[in-house]
Design a protein around this motif. Structure first.
Motif, PDB file in Angstrom:
ATOM      1  N   ASP A   1      -3.239  -1.615 -11.133  1.00 17.02           N
ATOM      2  CA  ASP A   1      -4.631  -1.151 -11.039  1.00 17.02           C
ATOM      3  C   ASP A   1      -5.429  -1.903  -9.978  1.00 17.02           C
ATOM      4  N   LEU A   2      -5.102  -3.179  -9.742  1.00 18.65           N
ATOM      5  CA  LEU A   2      -5.900  -3.946  -8.770  1.00 18.65           C
ATOM      6  C   LEU A   2      -5.540  -3.618  -7.326  1.00 18.65           C
ATOM      7  N   ILE A   3      -4.474  -2.818  -7.112  1.00 16.17           N
ATOM      8  CA  ILE A   3      -4.064  -2.455  -5.754  1.00 16.17           C
ATOM      9  C   ILE A   3      -4.532  -1.038  -5.458  1.00 16.17           C
ATOM     10  N   PRO A   4      -5.411  -0.846  -4.469  1.00 20.05           N
ATOM     11  CA  PRO A   4      -5.879   0.516  -4.167  1.00 20.05           C
ATOM     12  C   PRO A   4      -4.761   1.382  -3.601  1.00 20.05           C
ATOM     13  N   VAL A   5      -4.740   2.627  -4.027  1.00 24.68           N
ATOM     14  CA  VAL A   5      -3.762   3.610  -3.546  1.00 24.68           C
ATOM     15  C   VAL A   5      -4.460   4.508  -2.532  1.00 24.68           C
ATOM     16  N   PRO A   6      -3.811   4.879  -1.422  1.00 22.99           N
ATOM     17  CA  PRO A   6      -4.498   5.607  -0.352  1.00 22.99           C
ATOM     18  C   PRO A   6      -4.667   7.104  -0.609  1.00 22.99           C
ATOM     19  N   PHE A   7      -4.774   7.510  -1.860  1.00 23.40           N
ATOM     20  CA  PHE A   7      -5.102   8.900  -2.198  1.00 23.40           C
ATOM     21  C   PHE A   7      -5.640   8.921  -3.618  1.00 23.40           C
ATOM     22  N   ASP A   8      -6.427   9.937  -3.925  1.00 25.64           N
ATOM     23  CA  ASP A   8      -7.009  10.048  -5.256  1.00 25.64           C
ATOM     24  C   ASP A   8      -5.920  10.260  -6.299  1.00 25.64           C
ATOM     25  N   ARG A   9      -6.179   9.797  -7.502  1.00 27.54           N
ATOM     26  CA  ARG A   9      -5.210   9.961  -8.580  1.00 27.54           C
ATOM     27  C   ARG A   9      -4.960  11.452  -8.814  1.00 27.54           C
ATOM     28  N   PRO A  10      -3.687  11.872  -8.759  1.00 24.86           N
ATOM     29  CA  PRO A  10      -3.400  13.299  -8.968  1.00 24.86           C
ATOM     30  C   PRO A  10      -3.621  13.712 -10.416  1.00 24.86           C
TER      31      PRO A  10
END
Length: 591
Positions: free
Chosen positions: A183-192
């Motif tokens: 959770d603390l690591i941003p993902v480069p796209f919105d949660r599907p």
């Protein structure tokens, strides 16, 4: 049937369990007794002052996988045959977890022959003891069980697990492992809105034992009989009892797609929709949009699909690539509250001649590492400037094909690998390597010499930065995998490689991955740091070739013999061959 009780397995690893256990959701049923024993072991480990790097939350969660591997009747192409099931499932259960989770999989072998499963698509750091290949582990004998312990350390992405013994991969035992970012690591796209696991592959109507007999007799297993999607081969017009996926209008979904086949590259597309590539073999990618994507044997990737079409059914289409007569399979993707069947007009496959190879090669060149995205670790992926590291060794790997005593064999640079009774890793660890194999039979440059059939082990220097060139002189595509490492896939080009071709390398944002394909009469170049100590398998992913010798092992020893670099052999590790019954060497010391 299983004389080695689970209690003994857990008890022998009581100090290891706090290091290995973690929170991981499970898709198969759990034995309550296993969970209780792990809970007790965890408490005892904590009370004895065992410290761990990552927190172990949710002690009462489903954290233990019990897998019963059995035979069962399956019919992917409509012909009943003997398949391999895990907990009665085909494909096998998903492992759905998060970066840095520790995973424990207890495998019970109910087959009538030895079994190994590999989960080494995820880099098992410092732990080649459990790579799941015959060169590193003793097989799980019929009626016995073995518990895999590993951590998905600093990794994200989509991976396959599958059996490596015999031709078991042609019968099943295959599944997908999904590693999510913390959770603390941003993902480069919105949660599907949801995720769908899709396992593609070619398939044979002959059973795996028949295929093995063909290879043992010196013949080829020939062309596959069809394509399957999640082990089913749908045709246009079939009534779909169960759709591959259900989407709601306006929402975006993640499809994790893997090619688990034996021979064929596969092109896949979703009728009426485009696909945005977001992850390739554990790396976030530049988010290009494609109408169709080539996926080669052993590879996995993730695409995002937005449900932006008229609500009805659509076909997910998979077809073999670079074949004279491509096979095609379809599966239905359904819109919730949709009305209407899928159109019988399928989106076309890219051309199958040399222009088709050029199309596929250009698609590879469009894959780029997303340097602005965070990885599983807090540091940006682009902080590793691989293009500025001096190469210390260049190894050229050429796939070779020959007849040895009238039987078909495949090899690397003229050496065709065979697995000895004693796993290579164990022979080396016990100081008995000279009684089992010779190092460096294969040379860094191909030699025009008669084929040699022998265990194939190459010595490598710990933490050296190496360049591996894969050169394919044949008319069919090849795919290669290196256990325990990700490498930078810097180039794929036609023709033969020479040092001046380095000017074609992508030294900025090549994708970090663990398989590489090589087109006919072409070459591919990868770079990696050998910083993961152990005995690692470099192999063809075309399983006929792997079985008949097109593989080798890379021995990467840490001179320090320290726990900083490699774990000690687990107390529960099975011993076989000439090391069976021997006392274990002095354990490595900590730092």
């Amino acid at each position: 049937m299983f004389p080695k009780l689970l209690q003994e397995e857990v008890g022998s690893n009581i100090l290891l369990l706090p290091h290995f256990l973690g929170v991981c959701r499970k898709d198969s049923k759990k034995q309550a007794v296993g969970s209780r024993m792990i809970f007790v072991a965890l408490l005892l480990g904590v009370s004895m002052g065992v410290m761990t790097e990552d927190p172990y939350l949710g002690i009462y969660s489903n954290i233990f996988f019990d897998w019963k591997v059995t035979y069962g009747t399956i019919a992917p192409l409509g012909v009943p045959q003997q398949g391999i099931l895990i907990n009665g499932e085909f494909p096998g259960p998903k492992i759905n977890c998060t970066s840095n989770n520790n995973i424990v999989v207890n495998v019970f072998n109910y087959l009538d022959e030895p079994l190994l499963l590999t989960l080494s698509r995820v880099q098992q750091r410092k732990n080649s003891w459990q790579d799941g290949t015959p060169g590193t582990m003793c097989p799980i004998l019929p009626g016995q069980n073995f518990t895999y312990h590993f951590q998905v350390k600093d990794q994200i992405g989509s991976y396959l697990y599958f059996p490596t013994t015999g031709l078991h991969r042609a019968a099943g035992g295959i599944g997908i492992l999904q590693v999510h970012s913390r959770d603390l690591i941003p993902v480069p796209f919105d949660r599907p809105a949801d995720e769908f696991a899709v396992i593609l592959g070619d398939w044979y109507k002959k059973g795996h034992k028949t295929l093995k007999r063909l290879l043992d007799s010196g013949r080829s297993i020939g062309k596959p009989d069809g394509i399957v999607i999640n082990e089913k081969s749908g045709k246009v017009g079939d009534l779909a009892a169960e759709p591959l996926a259900v989407m709601e209008q306006g929402k975006t979904y993640r499809y994790r797609v893997c090619n688990s086949g034996l021979k064929n590259s596969i092109n896949f597309r979703l009728q009426g929709h485009t696909m945005k590539l977001v992850e390739l073999e554990g790396s976030h990618t530049v988010q290009n949009v494609y109408e169709s994507t080539d996926l080669h044997v052993g590879q996995c990737l993730s695409v995002l699909v937005t449900a932006n079409q008229v609500p009805k059914d659509y076909y997910f289409v998979a077809s073999s690539r670079f074949a004279r007569r491509p096979d095609v399979a379809v599966a239905v993707v359904r819109y919730a509250n949709g009305n209407g069947p899928a159109s019988p007009v399928l989106p076309p496959t890219p051309t199958e001649n040399s222009a088709g190879i050029a199309w596929s090669m250009n698609q590879f060149r469009s894959f780029r590492w997303n340097l602005t995205a965070s990885a599983a670790r807090p540091n940006p992926q682009g902080s590793y400037h691989y293009g500025k590291i001096d190469v210390t060794r260049t190894i050229k790997v050429t796939n070779t094909r020959s007849l040895v005593k009238g039987k078909l064999r495949f090899g690397i640079n003229g050496v065709s690998h065979v697995d000895p009774e004693t796993p290579l890793k164990l022979a080396e660890y016990f100081g008995l390597a000279d009684k089992v194999f010779k190092y460096d039979l294969v040379k860094d440059e191909p030699a025009n010499e008669p084929a040699v059939v022998a265990p194939n082990v190459v010595n490598a220097v710990f933490r050296n930065f190496v360049e591996i060139i894969f050169e394919n002189h044949e008319k069919m595509i090849q795919t290669w995998h290196l256990d325990g490492y990700s490498f930078f896939a810097v180039a794929i080009e036609p023709g033969r490689w020479s040092p001046d071709k380095r000017k074609l390398y992508n030294l900025q944002d090549a994708v970090s991955r663990h398989t590489i394909h090589v087109y006919p009469n072409s070459w591919a170049a990868v770079m990696t740091t050998l910083d993961n100590a152990g005995m690692r398998n470099l192999r063809s992913e075309m399983w006929e070739r792997t079985y008949l010798g097109q593989q080798m092992y890379v021995s990467v020893l840490s001179p320090a013999k320290s726990l900083r670099d490699e774990y000690n052999i687990p107390e529960s590790q099975q011993l076989c061959g000439i090391v069976k019954g021997l006392p274990k060497p002095t354990p490595y010391a900590g730092t």
